[in-house]
Scaffold this active site. Structure first.
Site, PDB file in Angstrom:
ATOM      1  N   ASP A  60      -0.615  -5.512   0.630  1.00 17.78           N
ATOM      2  CA  ASP A  60      -1.959  -5.721   0.091  1.00 17.78           C
ATOM      3  C   ASP A  60      -1.950  -7.051  -0.639  1.00 17.78           C
ATOM      4  O   ASP A  60      -0.994  -7.378  -1.342  1.00 17.78           O
ATOM      5  CB  ASP A  60      -2.339  -4.599  -0.892  1.00 17.78           C
ATOM      6  CG  ASP A  60      -2.756  -3.331  -0.180  1.00 17.78           C
ATOM      7  OD1 ASP A  60      -3.394  -3.427   0.884  1.00 17.78           O
ATOM      8  OD2 ASP A  60      -2.449  -2.248  -0.694  1.00 17.78           O
ATOM      9  N   VAL A  82       0.466 -15.211 -23.988  1.00 18.77           N
ATOM     10  CA  VAL A  82       1.474 -14.944 -22.963  1.00 18.77           C
ATOM     11  C   VAL A  82       1.934 -16.272 -22.355  1.00 18.77           C
ATOM     12  O   VAL A  82       1.130 -17.174 -22.110  1.00 18.77           O
ATOM     13  CB  VAL A  82       0.948 -13.979 -21.875  1.00 18.77           C
ATOM     14  CG1 VAL A  82      -0.158 -14.593 -21.038  1.00 18.77           C
ATOM     15  CG2 VAL A  82       2.078 -13.481 -20.995  1.00 18.77           C
ATOM     16  N   GLU A  83       3.230 -16.384 -22.143  1.00 18.49           N
ATOM     17  CA  GLU A  83       3.815 -17.580 -21.546  1.00 18.49           C
ATOM     18  C   GLU A  83       3.645 -17.489 -20.023  1.00 18.49           C
ATOM     19  O   GLU A  83       3.886 -16.447 -19.427  1.00 18.49           O
ATOM     20  CB  GLU A  83       5.298 -17.652 -21.946  1.00 18.49           C
ATOM     21  CG  GLU A  83       5.978 -18.956 -21.611  1.00 18.49           C
ATOM     22  CD  GLU A  83       6.454 -19.005 -20.188  1.00 18.49           C
ATOM     23  OE1 GLU A  83       6.365 -20.093 -19.595  1.00 18.49           O
ATOM     24  OE2 GLU A  83       6.903 -17.961 -19.660  1.00 18.49           O
ATOM     25  N   LEU A  84       3.186 -18.584 -19.394  1.00 19.78           N
ATOM     26  CA  LEU A  84       2.757 -18.534 -17.997  1.00 19.78           C
ATOM     27  C   LEU A  84       3.872 -18.260 -16.988  1.00 19.78           C
ATOM     28  O   LEU A  84       3.651 -17.523 -16.029  1.00 19.78           O
ATOM     29  CB  LEU A  84       2.031 -19.819 -17.622  1.00 19.78           C
ATOM     30  CG  LEU A  84       0.647 -19.949 -18.231  1.00 19.78           C
ATOM     31  CD1 LEU A  84      -0.009 -21.252 -17.790  1.00 19.78           C
ATOM     32  CD2 LEU A  84      -0.225 -18.773 -17.864  1.00 19.78           C
ATOM     33  N   GLU A 104      -6.195   0.635  -8.413  1.00 13.36           N
ATOM     34  CA  GLU A 104      -6.624   1.091  -9.738  1.00 13.36           C
ATOM     35  C   GLU A 104      -5.428   1.200 -10.691  1.00 13.36           C
ATOM     36  O   GLU A 104      -5.503   0.797 -11.848  1.00 13.36           O
ATOM     37  CB  GLU A 104      -7.326   2.453  -9.625  1.00 13.36           C
ATOM     38  CG  GLU A 104      -8.588   2.447  -8.788  1.00 13.36           C
ATOM     39  CD  GLU A 104      -8.361   2.552  -7.281  1.00 13.36           C
ATOM     40  OE1 GLU A 104      -9.366   2.609  -6.553  1.00 13.36           O
ATOM     41  OE2 GLU A 104      -7.197   2.577  -6.814  1.00 13.36           O
ATOM     42  N   CYS A 145       0.866  -1.180   0.000  1.00 14.50           N
ATOM     43  CA  CYS A 145       0.000   0.000   0.000  1.00 14.50           C
ATOM     44  C   CYS A 145       0.905   1.233   0.000  1.00 14.50           C
ATOM     45  O   CYS A 145       1.763   1.382   0.879  1.00 14.50           O
ATOM     46  CB  CYS A 145      -0.894   0.007   1.233  1.00 14.50           C
ATOM     47  SG  CYS A 145      -1.839   1.535   1.408  1.00 14.50           S
TER      48      CYS A 145
END
Length: 148
Positions: free
Chosen positions: A41, A56-58, A76, A34
């Site tokens: 968080d 996307v490769e994991l 956000e 935070c």
């Protein structure tokens, strides 16, 4: 040598580029700091996308999400940053990133950021809350009784 966090997202060719299909990746162990309190968080990041030419490769996604762990981010901001970085890397047809953040101070937060090819990030793609039919009917009756 132990694996290290990285902002480098790796990709691979979409095995079915002529088909629209949905890919869902869920990371239930997302952490960041935070920026106000310095406290950790915790949350879940869900990535939903329809790939175009690339996926996307994991492992790179895992290391990318891990890279936020010791940095200060607002919910956000980080959700939108993840969306922007993933869109740059895979150039999907559509993508949604959902940040579901755990309760802090009695409030849980959910941030939804969307992208659609040719439209960019857009609020118009956000789902609108719809009331049950009986509530809609009551609202219509009230609206018809109001003076013009």
């Amino acid at each position: 040598m132990p694996t290290q966090p990285s902002r480098q997202l790796e990709t691979f060719p979409n095995p079915e580029p002529n088909r629209d299909y949905l890919v869902r990746h869920e990371c239930p162990e997302f952490t960041a700091i935070c920026p106000v309190t310095g406290q950790p968080d915790f949350g879940t990041i869900i990535v939903l996308y329809t790939p175009d030419r690339m996926c996307v490769e994991l492992k790179s996604l895992k290391l990318y999400l891990w890279s936020f762990r010791n940095e200060g981010h607002y919910f956000e901001q980080v959700t939108n940053q993840i969306l922007d970085d993933l869109v740059r890397a895979v150039e999907p047809r559509r993508m949604t990133v959902i940040g579901g953040f755990n309760v802090r101070g009695g409030i849980s937060s959910r941030v939804v950021a969307r992208y659609e090819q040719g439209h960019g990030a857009t609020d118009s793609a956000m789902p609108r809350a719809s009331a049950a039919p009986d509530v809609q009917a009551k609202r219509a009756r009230r609206a018809s009784r109001r003076p013009s």
